[in-house]
Every structure is written in structure tokens, then in C-alpha cells.
Design an enzyme around this catalytic site. Structure first.
Site, PDB file in Angstrom:
ATOM      1  CG  HIS A 170     -11.410  -1.676 -20.934  1.00 12.70           C
ATOM      2  ND1 HIS A 170     -11.885  -0.319 -21.304  1.00 12.70           N
ATOM      3  CD2 HIS A 170     -10.805  -1.640 -19.766  1.00 12.70           C
ATOM      4  CE1 HIS A 170     -11.695   0.535 -20.261  1.00 12.70           C
ATOM      5  NE2 HIS A 170     -11.232  -0.200 -19.192  1.00 12.70           N
ATOM      6  CD  GLU A 200      -8.264  -2.479 -23.212  1.00 13.65           C
ATOM      7  OE1 GLU A 200      -9.029  -3.096 -23.894  1.00 13.65           O
ATOM      8  OE2 GLU A 200      -8.344  -1.394 -23.210  1.00 13.65           O
ATOM      9  CG  HIS A 253     -14.713   1.208 -21.914  1.00 14.89           C
ATOM     10  ND1 HIS A 253     -13.833   1.480 -22.868  1.00 14.89           N
ATOM     11  CD2 HIS A 253     -14.440   2.440 -21.284  1.00 14.89           C
ATOM     12  CE1 HIS A 253     -13.082   2.625 -22.735  1.00 14.89           C
ATOM     13  NE2 HIS A 253     -13.682   3.389 -21.799  1.00 14.89           N
ATOM     14  CG  ASP A 290     -14.858  -1.488 -25.009  1.00 19.79           C
ATOM     15  OD1 ASP A 290     -15.093  -0.293 -24.803  1.00 19.79           O
ATOM     16  OD2 ASP A 290     -13.796  -1.895 -24.130  1.00 19.79           O
TER      17      ASP A 290
END
Length: 186
Positions: A33, A119, A158, A168
Site C-alpha cells: 500500500h 504501507e 492494493h 496504490d
């Protein structure tokens, strides 16, 4: 071993309450992500505050839209390569949302049930940094070693698991460079 009791040893821990048990305990996929809070702004503690339910909706106009979300990821990799872990890998972090993915054999839904979420601090236009790719490659190497069902082919974005909702980590993420960096560790 760099993974002990679900934690990656080099990561700084900031524990999120936003997780629960994995239904079958399976870890067999990894979802990448991107995040920046507010959008396009890097650094600061807003991401950590979001994942720990402490984001002040008054601190920035954008925060009012997201402060009530109950989301998390297993890891955040900052622009300087620092890793921050919010949820142990054995637990289900709340990162993928409504999701669906063809794993090579069948369509599977609800990727939070079996995927690790990482992330990258960034957005879809700004190039990610070499330090981020280096940290990502190190943690992925350790995850591949620790979780036998997780293979390089089971790393996705994602955007691929929620294509109508998410884009993303976006075109700024260099998949070829990531695979080259990862290859140095395998």
C-alpha cells in the site's frame, strides 16, 4: 531469526488496537500500500495517530474525513527506511478492506484474513526512496523465510485486490526495482 512472536526485530513498535484473530491463522500473501497524511505530505505522526485511533480531526481539514476510520497495517516503511510495526504478523490487520484476488488457483476474498499489509509512506506520484526499497526487501526476505506459504508470486498491490476502489501504491512504485532489490536477498 528476525521475526519473533509475530514481530520483525528491526521495526519500532507502535501497537494498534485495530486487529483481530486470523480466521484460519494463514499467512500466504502480502499486499503493498501507500499512505501519506495529509495526502502528499510526508513525515510527522499522523499515520501513527490514524492507526492508533488518535488522529485529531481538527488538526487538518483532510483528517476530518478519515479520523473515524478503524484501520491498520502490519508495517509502515517511512521515507527514510524506518520500519514501524503496528500489528503482529499472526494477527489480522485491517488494511485491505473489501478485496478479491486470483491466487493462481481460485478467487479469494477478504485478503485481511490471510495477507500481511505493508504501507509505504508515499503517494502515487512521488518516487519511493532507495531506503524504502531496501527495508521492504529485507522484511520481505524475512517474511518469505518465516511463512512457507508466502512466495514472491504472492506479493501484490492494493490496486490489484481492490481495483475499483484503490490505485496504490501506484505508478511511482517501481516493481522491477523492488524485485531486483529482493533478488539480492534470496
Amino acid at each position: 531469526m528476525s521475526i519473533t512472536q509475530g514481530y520483525w526485530a528491526p521495526a519500532r513498535r507502535v501497537l494498534s488496537p485495530n486487529h483481530n484473530a486470523r480466521p484460519a491463522g494463514e499467512v500466504s500473501a502480502l499486499v503493498l500500500h501507500s499512505i501519506s497524511l495529509p495526502p502528499g505530505v510526508f513525515s510527522g505522526d499522523a499515520i501513527e495517530r490514524l492507526f492508533t485511533n488518535r488522529l485529531d480531526p481538527q488538526a487538518h481539514p483532510y483528517f476530518a474525513q478519515v479520523a473515524g476510520l478503524r484501520v491498520s497495517a502490519h508495517l509502515l516503511i517511512r521515507r527514510d527506511g524506518e520500519a514501524v510495526q503496528f500489528v503482529p504478523f499472526e494477527r489480522r490487520a485491517w488494511h485491505a478492506g473489501r478485496s478479491r484476488w486470483f491466487d493462481g488457483m481460485a478467487w479469494r476474498a477478504e485478503l485481511n484474513d490471510f495477507a500481511i499489509g505493508i504501507e509505504l509512506e508515499g503517494d502515487e506520484q512521488s518516487p519511493y526512496r532507495a531506503a524504502q526499497y531496501a527495508t521492504l526487501s529485507r522484511v520481505v526476505r524475512d517474511l518469505l523465510t518465516h511463512y512457507p506459504a508466502l512466495t514472491p508470486e504472492r506479493i501484490t498491490s492494493h490496486a490489484r485486490i481492490a481495483p475499483l476502489r484503490k490505485t496504490d501504491p501506484g505508478p511511482a512504485f517501481d516493481w522491477a526495482y523492488f524485485r531486483q532489490c529482493l533478488g539480492q536477498f534470496l
